[in-house]
Motif scaffolding. Sequence first.
Motif, PDB file in Angstrom:
ATOM      1  N   ARG A   1       0.962  -7.187  10.861  1.00 37.01           N
ATOM      2  CA  ARG A   1       2.180  -7.212  10.041  1.00 37.01           C
ATOM      3  C   ARG A   1       2.174  -6.183   8.912  1.00 37.01           C
ATOM      4  NH1 ARG A   1       5.217 -12.854   9.024  1.00 37.01           N
ATOM      5  NH2 ARG A   1       5.464 -13.506  11.173  1.00 37.01           N
ATOM      6  N   SER A   2       0.991  -5.780   8.465  1.00 40.05           N
ATOM      7  CA  SER A   2       0.929  -4.884   7.308  1.00 40.05           C
ATOM      8  C   SER A   2       0.258  -3.549   7.620  1.00 40.05           C
ATOM      9  CB  SER A   2       0.196  -5.570   6.155  1.00 40.05           C
ATOM     10  OG  SER A   2       0.868  -6.744   5.769  1.00 40.05           O
TER      11      SER A   2
ATOM     12  N   PRO B   1       1.792  -1.468  11.052  1.00 38.53           N
ATOM     13  CA  PRO B   1       3.114  -0.876  10.824  1.00 38.53           C
ATOM     14  C   PRO B   1       3.114   0.203   9.743  1.00 38.53           C
ATOM     15  CG  PRO B   1       3.274  -3.253  10.987  1.00 38.53           C
ATOM     16  CD  PRO B   1       1.821  -2.928  10.903  1.00 38.53           C
ATOM     17  N   SER B   2       2.340  -0.022   8.679  1.00 37.93           N
ATOM     18  CA  SER B   2       2.303   0.967   7.597  1.00 37.93           C
ATOM     19  C   SER B   2       1.681   2.275   8.058  1.00 37.93           C
ATOM     20  CB  SER B   2       1.519   0.419   6.401  1.00 37.93           C
ATOM     21  OG  SER B   2       2.138  -0.738   5.884  1.00 37.93           O
TER      22      SER B   2
ATOM     23  N   GLY C   1       2.916   0.209   1.983  1.00 33.32           N
ATOM     24  CA  GLY C   1       3.128  -0.984   2.804  1.00 33.32           C
ATOM     25  C   GLY C   1       4.100  -1.945   2.148  1.00 33.32           C
TER      26      GLY C   1
ATOM     27  N   ASN D   1       7.619  -0.468   2.167  1.00 29.60           N
ATOM     28  CA  ASN D   1       8.167  -0.589   3.516  1.00 29.60           C
ATOM     29  C   ASN D   1       8.645  -2.015   3.776  1.00 29.60           C
ATOM     30  OD1 ASN D   1       8.161  -0.980   6.521  1.00 29.60           O
ATOM     31  ND2 ASN D   1       7.567   1.163   6.485  1.00 29.60           N
ATOM     32  N   GLN D   2       7.867  -3.001   3.331  1.00 29.64           N
ATOM     33  CA  GLN D   2       8.245  -4.404   3.526  1.00 29.64           C
ATOM     34  C   GLN D   2       9.549  -4.739   2.802  1.00 29.64           C
ATOM     35  OE1 GLN D   2       5.085  -7.087   2.515  1.00 29.64           O
ATOM     36  NE2 GLN D   2       3.751  -6.403   4.177  1.00 29.64           N
TER      37      GLN D   2
ATOM     38  N   THR E   1      12.271  -3.312   4.878  1.00 26.35           N
ATOM     39  CA  THR E   1      12.333  -4.098   6.114  1.00 26.35           C
ATOM     40  C   THR E   1      13.050  -5.415   5.875  1.00 26.35           C
ATOM     41  OG1 THR E   1      10.273  -3.123   6.940  1.00 26.35           O
ATOM     42  CG2 THR E   1      10.966  -5.193   7.928  1.00 26.35           C
TER      43      THR E   1
ATOM     44  N   LYS F   1      10.291  -7.350  13.074  1.00 27.81           N
ATOM     45  CA  LYS F   1       9.729  -6.729  11.867  1.00 27.81           C
ATOM     46  C   LYS F   1       9.033  -5.416  12.206  1.00 27.81           C
ATOM     47  CE  LYS F   1       9.204 -10.705   8.801  1.00 27.81           C
ATOM     48  NZ  LYS F   1      10.147 -10.141   7.822  1.00 27.81           N
TER      49      LYS F   1
ATOM     50  N   HIS G   1      11.781  -2.807  12.667  1.00 33.07           N
ATOM     51  CA  HIS G   1      12.328  -2.406  11.376  1.00 33.07           C
ATOM     52  C   HIS G   1      11.327  -1.579  10.571  1.00 33.07           C
ATOM     53  CE1 HIS G   1      15.542  -5.842  11.323  1.00 33.07           C
ATOM     54  NE2 HIS G   1      15.908  -4.796  12.042  1.00 33.07           N
ATOM     55  N   THR G   2      10.057  -1.942  10.668  1.00 32.24           N
ATOM     56  CA  THR G   2       9.019  -1.195   9.952  1.00 32.24           C
ATOM     57  C   THR G   2       8.938   0.247  10.450  1.00 32.24           C
ATOM     58  OG1 THR G   2       7.719  -3.202   9.591  1.00 32.24           O
ATOM     59  CG2 THR G   2       6.564  -1.116   9.390  1.00 32.24           C
TER      60      THR G   2
END
Length: 234
Positions: free
Chosen positions: A18-19, A22-23, A73, A76-77, A80, A147, A150-151
Amino acid sequence: MNEIFKTFFDRFTNFFTRSVAPSSVFFVVLFFNDKYFNNNETYCASLNYLHMFVEIDKIFLYICLILVFLAYGYINQIFTQLLDEFIKDDYCDSLEFKDLREKVKSNLSDIQNNILKTINYSDYSFYQVLAKDKNIAPSGNYVDEIKALHTVYVALGFNIFITIFIFYIFGHLTILWFPIVLFFYYLLGIYLHKVAKMRYKARNKRLYINYLLEKDKNKTKKEIKIKYRGRSCR
């Protein structure tokens, strides 16, 4: 011990997917853009800039790089989450899906009805209320998939702005490219928005079917119990 290890592994996997993963897309795309479209000029300029800090403590430098990575990160969240806000409503208006939604609505309990009256009878709200029951909650990483989309979309957006800015500085592009690239980026956003709604529609469709089947199963059990008690009384 195995349970503790499994819990730790699940949390680490969740944090990575999740972090971290994607970052990292942002930095990977930025690297390829610079390498294949900008002749490594950004990389060389960054190295020259870092040479100014050769005396800096390496541990402190690594900490700064990690903080930059984590800061990106979180940024970005945030973006998102803003994209997620656009799909917190009904996911589909087809006649079939509306009919399924209405059947679920007519079978809601009093508590569920009161909660949904307070908010609204949207697909998003139905999921928030009904998916609390793990027996009917659909399996699958629908939220993680959206997610991730979107990321990546946000990462591409940052890369587009940075790349165009860098190319413009080095004289590889004119300012006329800005509206053209932004137009195609906007079209990509519309497409991803439709994909996100399709995935959430699939999730809610499974949820509605599970809910109705569970209701029917409970109703059948009650009818069997009533019949059994009636025979016992005789």
